[in-house]
Structure formats: structure tokens, C-alpha cells
Write an enzyme that holds these catalytic residues in place. Structure first.
Site, PDB file in Angstrom:
ATOM      1  N   CYS A   3       1.224  -1.479  -0.099  1.00  0.00           N
ATOM      2  CA  CYS A   3       0.399  -0.035   0.020  1.00  0.00           C
ATOM      3  C   CYS A   3       0.919   1.259  -0.468  1.00  0.00           C
ATOM      4  O   CYS A   3       1.477   1.457   1.311  1.00  0.00           O
ATOM      5  CB  CYS A   3      -1.214  -0.004   1.159  1.00  0.00           C
ATOM      6  SG  CYS A   3      -1.894   1.283   1.654  1.00  0.00           S
ATOM      7  N   CYS A   6       0.558   3.182   3.695  1.00  0.00           N
ATOM      8  CA  CYS A   6       1.020   2.483   4.001  1.00  0.00           C
ATOM      9  C   CYS A   6       2.886   3.005   4.168  1.00  0.00           C
ATOM     10  O   CYS A   6       3.634   2.909   5.495  1.00  0.00           O
ATOM     11  CB  CYS A   6       1.167   0.911   4.489  1.00  0.00           C
ATOM     12  SG  CYS A   6      -0.568   0.481   4.968  1.00  0.00           S
ATOM     13  N   ASP A  29      -0.189  16.459  -1.563  1.00  0.00           N
ATOM     14  CA  ASP A  29      -0.259  15.528  -2.469  1.00  0.00           C
ATOM     15  C   ASP A  29       0.299  15.959  -4.328  1.00  0.00           C
ATOM     16  O   ASP A  29       0.898  17.168  -4.117  1.00  0.00           O
ATOM     17  CB  ASP A  29      -2.784  15.645  -3.104  1.00  0.00           C
ATOM     18  CG  ASP A  29      -2.467  14.695  -3.855  1.00  0.00           C
ATOM     19  OD1 ASP A  29      -3.576  14.078  -3.841  1.00  0.00           O
ATOM     20  OD2 ASP A  29      -1.931  14.619  -4.982  1.00  0.00           O
ATOM     21  N   HIS A  45      -4.425   1.277   8.343  1.00  0.00           N
ATOM     22  CA  HIS A  45      -4.990   1.128   7.143  1.00  0.00           C
ATOM     23  C   HIS A  45      -6.536   0.284   6.962  1.00  0.00           C
ATOM     24  O   HIS A  45      -6.747  -0.439   7.736  1.00  0.00           O
ATOM     25  CB  HIS A  45      -4.593  -0.093   6.171  1.00  0.00           C
ATOM     26  CG  HIS A  45      -4.255  -0.917   4.677  1.00  0.00           C
ATOM     27  ND1 HIS A  45      -3.629   0.225   3.964  1.00  0.00           N
ATOM     28  CD2 HIS A  45      -5.396  -1.972   4.334  1.00  0.00           C
ATOM     29  CE1 HIS A  45      -3.910  -0.485   2.967  1.00  0.00           C
ATOM     30  NE2 HIS A  45      -5.019  -1.299   3.167  1.00  0.00           N
ATOM     31  N   ASN A  85     -12.982   9.981  -2.610  1.00  0.00           N
ATOM     32  CA  ASN A  85     -12.826   8.831  -3.280  1.00  0.00           C
ATOM     33  C   ASN A  85     -12.580   7.636  -3.173  1.00  0.00           C
ATOM     34  O   ASN A  85     -12.326   7.319  -1.949  1.00  0.00           O
ATOM     35  CB  ASN A  85     -11.996   9.349  -4.743  1.00  0.00           C
ATOM     36  CG  ASN A  85     -12.672  10.376  -4.726  1.00  0.00           C
ATOM     37  OD1 ASN A  85     -13.245  11.989  -5.307  1.00  0.00           O
ATOM     38  ND2 ASN A  85     -10.963  11.168  -5.719  1.00  0.00           N
ATOM     39  N   HIS A  96      -6.565   3.400   0.426  1.00  0.00           N
ATOM     40  CA  HIS A  96      -5.661   3.804   1.827  1.00  0.00           C
ATOM     41  C   HIS A  96      -7.032   5.142   1.746  1.00  0.00           C
ATOM     42  O   HIS A  96      -6.716   5.681   1.141  1.00  0.00           O
ATOM     43  CB  HIS A  96      -4.841   3.652   2.396  1.00  0.00           C
ATOM     44  CG  HIS A  96      -4.349   3.853   3.334  1.00  0.00           C
ATOM     45  ND1 HIS A  96      -3.232   3.076   3.797  1.00  0.00           N
ATOM     46  CD2 HIS A  96      -4.454   4.874   4.102  1.00  0.00           C
ATOM     47  CE1 HIS A  96      -2.938   3.613   5.952  1.00  0.00           C
ATOM     48  NE2 HIS A  96      -3.983   4.866   5.410  1.00  0.00           N
ATOM     49  N   HIS A  98      -8.269   7.985   2.333  1.00  0.00           N
ATOM     50  CA  HIS A  98      -7.943   9.153   2.396  1.00  0.00           C
ATOM     51  C   HIS A  98      -9.116  10.228   1.743  1.00  0.00           C
ATOM     52  O   HIS A  98      -9.977  10.424   1.700  1.00  0.00           O
ATOM     53  CB  HIS A  98      -6.817   9.935   1.788  1.00  0.00           C
ATOM     54  CG  HIS A  98      -6.794   8.877   0.191  1.00  0.00           C
ATOM     55  ND1 HIS A  98      -6.760   8.479  -0.344  1.00  0.00           N
ATOM     56  CD2 HIS A  98      -7.518  10.162  -0.704  1.00  0.00           C
ATOM     57  CE1 HIS A  98      -6.799   7.843  -1.551  1.00  0.00           C
ATOM     58  NE2 HIS A  98      -7.090   8.894  -1.936  1.00  0.00           N
ATOM     59  N   HIS A 100      -8.910  14.267   1.058  1.00  0.00           N
ATOM     60  CA  HIS A 100      -8.138  15.372   0.270  1.00  0.00           C
ATOM     61  C   HIS A 100      -9.202  16.868   0.878  1.00  0.00           C
ATOM     62  O   HIS A 100      -9.933  16.932   0.932  1.00  0.00           O
ATOM     63  CB  HIS A 100      -8.568  15.321  -1.272  1.00  0.00           C
ATOM     64  CG  HIS A 100      -8.548  14.104  -2.477  1.00  0.00           C
ATOM     65  ND1 HIS A 100      -7.628  14.755  -2.695  1.00  0.00           N
ATOM     66  CD2 HIS A 100      -8.861  13.121  -2.223  1.00  0.00           C
ATOM     67  CE1 HIS A 100      -7.568  12.781  -3.473  1.00  0.00           C
ATOM     68  NE2 HIS A 100      -8.414  12.223  -3.297  1.00  0.00           N
TER      69      HIS A 100
HETATM   70  P1  DGP Z   1      -7.770   9.567  -5.113  1.00  0.00           P
HETATM   71  O1  DGP Z   1      -7.904   9.919  -6.977  1.00  0.00           O
HETATM   72  O2  DGP Z   1      -8.550   9.491  -4.206  1.00  0.00           O
HETATM   73  O3  DGP Z   1      -7.460   7.736  -4.216  1.00  0.00           O
HETATM   74  O4  DGP Z   1      -6.812  10.239  -4.519  1.00  0.00           O
HETATM   75  C1  DGP Z   1      -4.946   9.904  -4.589  1.00  0.00           C
HETATM   76  C2  DGP Z   1      -3.975  11.134  -4.113  1.00  0.00           C
HETATM   77  O5  DGP Z   1      -3.176  10.944  -3.825  1.00  0.00           O
HETATM   78  C3  DGP Z   1      -4.487  11.613  -5.272  1.00  0.00           C
HETATM   79  O6  DGP Z   1      -4.430  13.004  -5.344  1.00  0.00           O
HETATM   80  C4  DGP Z   1      -2.624  11.935  -6.008  1.00  0.00           C
HETATM   81  C5  DGP Z   1      -1.832  11.579  -4.738  1.00  0.00           C
HETATM   82  N1  DGP Z   1      -0.939  10.552  -4.435  1.00  0.00           N
HETATM   83  C6  DGP Z   1      -0.542   8.971  -5.365  1.00  0.00           C
HETATM   84  N2  DGP Z   1       0.927   8.768  -5.482  1.00  0.00           N
HETATM   85  C7  DGP Z   1       1.216  10.594  -4.076  1.00  0.00           C
HETATM   86  C8  DGP Z   1       2.763   9.962  -3.538  1.00  0.00           C
HETATM   87  O7  DGP Z   1       3.424   9.190  -3.633  1.00  0.00           O
HETATM   88  N3  DGP Z   1       2.466  10.995  -2.703  1.00  0.00           N
HETATM   89  C9  DGP Z   1       2.027  11.841  -2.703  1.00  0.00           C
HETATM   90  N4  DGP Z   1       2.228  12.640  -1.588  1.00  0.00           N
HETATM   91  N5  DGP Z   1       0.227  11.895  -2.259  1.00  0.00           N
HETATM   92  C10 DGP Z   1       0.235  10.661  -3.654  1.00  0.00           C
END
Ligand code: DGP
Length: 112
Positions: A3, A6, A29, A45, A85, A96, A98, A100
């Protein structure tokens, strides 16, 4: 478990942390969709909103209390959006839980 978030919690993948305590982590992000785009996640998790139960959902109250604090610190007094989402139709890309935080500009009124 393979993950991404994680691994961020474990420090195996670097992130720009905004807030951390024993239960949750907030970080910027990697692909911001607004001037302020922060993700808030539980350290436990949980795959997504669809895996929340009466037993594990206490962390969501904590996350939302900290979202309000983080937003104040980020200067989002004019408002912001909190989004989670869920699954394929919700375009969830990281399984995982989250939330936004999106703000720092006038957001679009449309939700979809
Ligand atoms: P979602 O599409 O709702 O599952 O959002 C996942 C978010 O995670 C997306 O906006 C981009 C962010 N993201 C993906 N990989 C990484 C990473 O390695 N580091 C950070 N800081 N954000 C990430």
C-alpha cells in the site's frame, strides 16, 4: 501489504508532512489540483470509506477535527472542499482511506 500510503506512513516513501500524530498523517498531494491540496489519512490501514465500521470509524471524527485545524493553519478561511473518492466509480486510485482538502482558490460549484 503493498500500500503506497502505508509506505508513506512508514517513511519508505518521502512526503511533505503537514500534520502527524499517533493516529493520523496529513501530507501534501504529489499532484495538487488546487493551491492547497492536502491528504489526511489514518495510520491504520483502512481501504476506503467503504471499509469503515462502527469499530474503526472513530478515527474519522479525529481526522475531521484536524482537517479544521489544518485548514485554519493553511489560511483557508474563505472555504475549502473535503473529498473522499471511493472505489472504481468514485475514481479512488489509492486504496487507503484518505480525505482530500482542496482550497486556496474559488472552486468549481459542480461536484462531478
Ligand atoms: P484518489 O484518486 O482519491 O485515490 O487520490 C489519491 C491521491 O494521492 C492523488 O490525488 C495523488 C496522490 N498521490 C499518489 N501518489 C502519491 C505519492 O507518492 N505522494 C503523494 N504525496 N501523493 C500521492
Amino acid at each position: 501489504m503493498d500500500c503506497l500510503f502505508c509506505k508513506i506512513i512508514a517513511g519508505e516513501i518521502p512526503s511533505t508532512k503537514v500534520y502527524e500524530d499517533d493516529e493520523i498523517l496529513a501530507f501534501r498531494d504529489i499532484a495538487p489540483q488546487a493551491p492547497a491540496h492536502i491528504l489526511v489519512i489514518p495510520k491504520e490501514h483502512i481501504g476506503g470509506v467503504d471499509e469503515l465500521t462502527e469499530e474503526n470509524s472513530f478515527v474519522v471524527a479525529h481526522i475531521f477535527a484536524k482537517i479544521a485545524e489544518i485548514a485554519r493553519k493553511e489560511g483557508l478561511a474563505d472555504g475549502y472542499r473535503v473529498v473522499s473518492n471511493v472505489g472504481e466509480h468514485g475514481c479512488q486510485s489509492v486504496r487507503h482511506l484518505h480525505f482530500h482538502i482542496l482550497g486556496g482558490k474559488q472552486l468549481n460549484g459542480s461536484m462531478v
